[in-house]
Design a protein around this motif. Sequence first.
Motif, PDB file in Angstrom:
ATOM      1  N   TRP A   1       0.523  -1.058  -0.248  1.00 31.96           N
ATOM      2  CA  TRP A   1      -0.323  -0.071  -0.225  1.00 31.96           C
ATOM      3  C   TRP A   1       0.306   0.557   0.252  1.00 31.96           C
ATOM      4  CZ3 TRP A   1      -1.069   4.175   3.718  1.00 31.96           C
ATOM      5  CH2 TRP A   1      -2.821   4.779   3.493  1.00 31.96           C
ATOM      6  N   LEU A   2       1.729   1.476   0.611  1.00 32.53           N
ATOM      7  CA  LEU A   2       2.437   2.348   0.599  1.00 32.53           C
ATOM      8  C   LEU A   2       3.546   3.002  -0.840  1.00 32.53           C
ATOM      9  CD1 LEU A   2       4.524   1.549   4.446  1.00 32.53           C
ATOM     10  CD2 LEU A   2       3.019   3.331   3.643  1.00 32.53           C
ATOM     11  N   TRP A   3       3.904   1.345  -1.059  1.00 36.64           N
ATOM     12  CA  TRP A   3       4.359   1.295  -2.578  1.00 36.64           C
ATOM     13  C   TRP A   3       4.109   1.759  -3.411  1.00 36.64           C
ATOM     14  CZ3 TRP A   3       9.057   1.201  -4.857  1.00 36.64           C
ATOM     15  CH2 TRP A   3       8.965   0.360  -6.463  1.00 36.64           C
ATOM     16  N   TRP A   4       2.609   1.912  -3.717  1.00 34.08           N
ATOM     17  CA  TRP A   4       1.917   2.154  -4.640  1.00 34.08           C
ATOM     18  C   TRP A   4       1.343   3.969  -4.108  1.00 34.08           C
ATOM     19  CZ3 TRP A   4       0.448   0.749  -8.774  1.00 34.08           C
ATOM     20  CH2 TRP A   4      -0.833   0.610  -9.781  1.00 34.08           C
ATOM     21  N   LEU A   5       1.180   4.097  -3.035  1.00 40.18           N
ATOM     22  CA  LEU A   5       0.715   5.414  -2.577  1.00 40.18           C
ATOM     23  C   LEU A   5       2.764   6.379  -3.239  1.00 40.18           C
ATOM     24  CD1 LEU A   5      -0.512   5.353   0.694  1.00 40.18           C
ATOM     25  CD2 LEU A   5      -1.355   6.913  -1.351  1.00 40.18           C
ATOM     26  N   THR A   6       4.027   5.428  -2.559  1.00 41.95           N
ATOM     27  CA  THR A   6       4.164   6.633  -3.693  1.00 41.95           C
ATOM     28  C   THR A   6       5.037   6.581  -4.995  1.00 41.95           C
ATOM     29  OG1 THR A   6       6.177   4.868  -3.563  1.00 41.95           O
ATOM     30  CG2 THR A   6       5.958   5.916  -1.100  1.00 41.95           C
ATOM     31  N   LYS A   7       4.552   5.555  -5.544  1.00 46.52           N
ATOM     32  CA  LYS A   7       4.573   5.421  -7.318  1.00 46.52           C
ATOM     33  C   LYS A   7       3.546   6.656  -7.760  1.00 46.52           C
ATOM     34  CE  LYS A   7       3.742   2.039  -9.730  1.00 46.52           C
ATOM     35  NZ  LYS A   7       3.925   1.233 -10.772  1.00 46.52           N
ATOM     36  N   LEU A   8       2.341   6.622  -7.153  1.00 48.65           N
ATOM     37  CA  LEU A   8       0.819   8.047  -7.457  1.00 48.65           C
ATOM     38  C   LEU A   8       1.676   9.278  -6.799  1.00 48.65           C
ATOM     39  CD1 LEU A   8      -2.232   6.208  -6.642  1.00 48.65           C
ATOM     40  CD2 LEU A   8      -0.643   6.323  -9.115  1.00 48.65           C
ATOM     41  N   ARG A   9       3.025   9.200  -6.288  1.00 45.53           N
ATOM     42  CA  ARG A   9       3.030  10.915  -5.425  1.00 45.53           C
ATOM     43  C   ARG A   9       1.679  10.748  -5.050  1.00 45.53           C
ATOM     44  NH1 ARG A   9       8.026   9.021  -6.030  1.00 45.53           N
ATOM     45  NH2 ARG A   9       9.145   9.460  -8.156  1.00 45.53           N
ATOM     46  N   LEU A  10       1.490   9.877  -3.844  1.00 47.39           N
ATOM     47  CA  LEU A  10       0.305  10.585  -3.235  1.00 47.39           C
ATOM     48  C   LEU A  10       0.727  10.522  -1.695  1.00 47.39           C
ATOM     49  CD1 LEU A  10      -2.295   8.684  -4.821  1.00 47.39           C
ATOM     50  CD2 LEU A  10      -1.927  11.904  -4.948  1.00 47.39           C
TER      51      LEU A  10
ATOM     52  N   THR B   1       7.184  13.319  -2.024  1.00 46.35           N
ATOM     53  CA  THR B   1       5.442  11.903  -1.205  1.00 46.35           C
ATOM     54  C   THR B   1       6.054  12.556   0.472  1.00 46.35           C
ATOM     55  OG1 THR B   1       5.776   9.891  -3.399  1.00 46.35           O
ATOM     56  CG2 THR B   1       4.660  10.064  -0.881  1.00 46.35           C
ATOM     57  N   ARG B   2       4.729  12.458   0.661  1.00 44.26           N
ATOM     58  CA  ARG B   2       4.352  12.256   2.598  1.00 44.26           C
ATOM     59  C   ARG B   2       4.125  11.659   3.248  1.00 44.26           C
ATOM     60  NH1 ARG B   2       3.502  18.676   3.645  1.00 44.26           N
ATOM     61  NH2 ARG B   2       5.044  20.104   2.491  1.00 44.26           N
ATOM     62  N   LEU B   3       4.309  10.620   3.775  1.00 45.43           N
ATOM     63  CA  LEU B   3       3.737   9.532   4.737  1.00 45.43           C
ATOM     64  C   LEU B   3       3.680   9.967   5.800  1.00 45.43           C
ATOM     65  CD1 LEU B   3       5.364   6.899   3.193  1.00 45.43           C
ATOM     66  CD2 LEU B   3       3.119   7.599   2.648  1.00 45.43           C
ATOM     67  N   ALA B   4       2.823   9.616   6.650  1.00 41.57           N
ATOM     68  CA  ALA B   4       2.580   9.483   8.231  1.00 41.57           C
ATOM     69  C   ALA B   4       2.283   8.590   8.885  1.00 41.57           C
ATOM     70  CB  ALA B   4       1.186  10.371   8.939  1.00 41.57           C
ATOM     71  N   LEU B   5       3.017   8.226   9.889  1.00 40.22           N
ATOM     72  CA  LEU B   5       2.850   6.660  10.769  1.00 40.22           C
ATOM     73  C   LEU B   5       2.170   7.159  12.502  1.00 40.22           C
ATOM     74  CD1 LEU B   5       6.727   5.142  10.323  1.00 40.22           C
ATOM     75  CD2 LEU B   5       4.486   4.574   8.988  1.00 40.22           C
ATOM     76  N   THR B   6       1.081   6.345  12.954  1.00 36.12           N
ATOM     77  CA  THR B   6       0.925   6.459  14.003  1.00 36.12           C
ATOM     78  C   THR B   6      -0.223   5.710  14.182  1.00 36.12           C
ATOM     79  OG1 THR B   6      -0.443   8.134  15.184  1.00 36.12           O
ATOM     80  CG2 THR B   6      -1.767   8.063  12.809  1.00 36.12           C
ATOM     81  N   GLY B   7      -0.472   5.330  15.653  1.00 33.65           N
ATOM     82  CA  GLY B   7      -1.059   4.364  16.131  1.00 33.65           C
ATOM     83  C   GLY B   7      -2.616   4.464  17.491  1.00 33.65           C
ATOM     84  N   THR B   8      -2.499   6.114  16.715  1.00 32.12           N
ATOM     85  CA  THR B   8      -3.054   7.111  17.672  1.00 32.12           C
ATOM     86  C   THR B   8      -4.280   7.547  16.300  1.00 32.12           C
ATOM     87  OG1 THR B   8      -1.353   8.182  18.891  1.00 32.12           O
ATOM     88  CG2 THR B   8      -4.719   9.029  19.137  1.00 32.12           C
TER      89      THR B   8
END
Length: 928
Positions: free
Chosen positions: A456-465, A596-603
């Motif tokens: 899922w993360l890979w596909w996001l980076t491919k789409l530049r989302l 591309t910007r990603l965020a990680l959170t367990g909240t």
Amino acid sequence: MNEDSSIVRSDDSTFVEMLHQDQNLNLALAITPGRIAYLESASADNEPLTPAIASRLRLAFTQGWAHGLLQLGSGELSTHLPPSLAFGRDIAHLFMVRLCAVPDLESQWQALNFPTPSEELKQRLDTAPPMTGAEYLDLDCLLSWWTELVTAASAEITAAGGDVQKWLQTKAPAWNLVGRVYFHLAENKSDTDTPFAFLATYTHRISVHTARVQHLPLIRALKEYASATNRDALLKLLLPIHKAAQESSLVKELMDSGAIHHQLNWTPREAYHFLKDIPRFEAAGILVRIPDWWKPKSPPRPQITVNIGKGAASAMGLGALLDFSVELTLEGETLTAAEWRQILANTDGLALIKGRWVEVDRDRLQEALHHWQQVQRSVGDGISFLEGMRLLAGATLDGDKTALTTSSADWSQIIAGDWLRDALGHLRNPAGTLDMVPDEDFTAQLRPYQRVGVEWLWWLTKLRLGGCLADDMGLGKTIQLIALLVQLKRHGESGPHLLVVPASLIANWQGEIRRFAPRLTTFIAHPSEIATKDLIAWPQESLDSVDLIITSYGTLSRLPWMTKRVWSLVVLDEAQAIKNPGAQQTRTVKALRSRTRLALTGTPVENRLGDLWSLFDFICPGLLGSFKTFGRFAKHLAEEPQQSYAPLRNLVRPYILRRLKTDKQIISDLPDKTEVKAWCGLSKTQAVLYQQAIDELEHTLVTVEGIERRGVVLAYLLRFKQICNHPSQWLGDGGYAALESGKFARLSEIAESIAARQEKVLVFTQFKEMTEPLNCFLETVFGRPGLVLHGSTAVKQRKVLVDAFQQELGPPFFVLSIKAGGTGLTLTAASHVIHFDRWWNPAVENQATDRAYRIGQHRNVLVHKFVCRGTVEEKIDALIESKLGLSQALMEGGSELLLTEMSDRELLQLVALDIHSAAGDLREADGA
């Protein structure tokens, strides 16, 4: 109601007392991890209830949470409620409607068995507003609510002496005799002029032969209740029809003429009038049976279909342009010009088109067509990706040129074209897009759900989302991100990438990368590794060959070059750090530039609208508009008659991947117990006291030997532990200021995340004197009191404390001394265990952990072991892990005793302070 599932009971004196003492009128509905609904005090900006309404709801919820829902769905029908309570009312109202439709309810209520409307409940999931515990809201949750509502209704009818009508009247007059009268509409295909037939019936009795309800024409009721003694019964039977006549001109006309007692043949126009009034009939208590092709909320109708993204986008990312086309369709089929002319030639109402009855409103159709043709001309080369996604979600913001008037919005639909549908499909189901076999680049074996996360993360980076990986704590967000970085490197996605984390997690990331991706090159841009003045002047060209730069939120604001260069990828760990959009830290993070910007959170990220906007303003800038625009949009959703938050949920869903430890597909793939290190720094005071203790120990060792030396060493080891916990524990000043302890800072981070998910935690310490300071501190984090148990706790009181903690809505944390609470207790309500200070004996720590991880535990337990970096705690932890001279048998004999046998040089090396590792957070805070 099953007592085990009745979390709030009238005999639960503590909770009842708490509710009565709470005079807050800002109430909201919330959901526990066990899928239990409860009342919580909402923020001050929530619209307050009147004292009378708040009192009614509190009283109902003290009887049991399902009784509270029943009060919402039956007794608060005309009450203006905030969105979360209105959602609960909607579910319970559906239950009441279905309950009252049960044939011969007076004799059947003791064994209620009527179909659960699973599809209708499923449809309501997307309409749910942001609320505490919304991440636990799924179909299983609503099905369990339905079961509890059945139990609660039976209990209330029993309390009313078994008199169903009496019980219904206590709820609201509108429920009296609901479900006795039926309106039927059927097709009459043999008559082209009047192709519909109407008949009003009432339920007479259940046939002893077929066990089915017998419906009789309404005119038969005039004969059945003809005697004077039955007149009241007849008036009660007809009461819903009289109520409907007050709202529906059609029913009034039928009543006045007496035609309601006879079968009628109707034209399409008359049938259409009837169909449009169905909500009025149901509100009055009349049940309606109609042809299955008519859906009151989404009737069949020709529509203007807008197709977005048929062909590939001109570019990738949020700046992409999507193609845009307009056509006329009927249930997915394109209409010809001739068929369109036929529709416009028909009168408004029902029309027979292509062999099916559909709703027609020529003016609204023409308005919608004119609007979308204008939009098509204005967008030229294409519509922006952001506006296209808002269109698909039905979430039009102020200023969108595609905005359509409400009156004609229902006569158009927006669909994703082939390319966009395929791209979004990969986000929904990314499995199979990557080959991730462990090798020298990436040594970890991913679990199936983790593999999906990486894809899922890979596909996001491919789409530049941008996107947010919001997996529960303990599901491995770190390893998924590391796997992504390895894949990016393999596929030529050059770095450097930037990872921003809380300072306390830098050591965790370093360790995980070294362990699972040894070929990833990293640069730690943090004072714990390099002085801030050197970082500010660091030569940029030397970073070009680095795969990943790791920095902290605090350091970021002091390194201007980080916001000047364009990064390939920026990732935020513990992204809740930017939930406050006005904070300087948040503004600095959002100034970062990247593809591309990603965020990680367990909240949970969807439960509070302000937090959600700030997160998306980072990962997908512009998608939710400006803060003010989003505020107006959210207010509009809350003010809608149906209060449906589906547009917002649909809009953000593609960019959030959240898996819970309670998911059936996840829990079977998890170990029952996961242990992680929680690395902590030292405050300035701690560092000074620690170094002072080292100096004193070195001086003292020269003057002692034998048994006296052993006593000195043990005393200083105890002193080092106390200083690592909090300076006040060693100094005995009673202060315990949170900022003075690195462990308190780390505890705050972990506890905030646990509190946000409404989970429970056990906190173990070997020191009785630390239990109360920890209790006071955690109460400020959770906003609720917890429990404390130590050696002085009376034996009888222990069972009371355990029982309270085990309640679903009981205290959220339990602080225990490891000697008093480490054995003999069952505390399976906790899904987290924190060892605040280490016993340095794995057997003792494991026994304490097993208070939560034992028979009866249905959750996966996450164990956090606190270790102060650069201190004796880190070095002994490493010895335990490596088993170098400290086997399990030796450890069970007591590690402190073993340490007393070290030479002076070995002992001083063991306790020596690595100031760079231990006080990196301190220098960051001081701006050094």
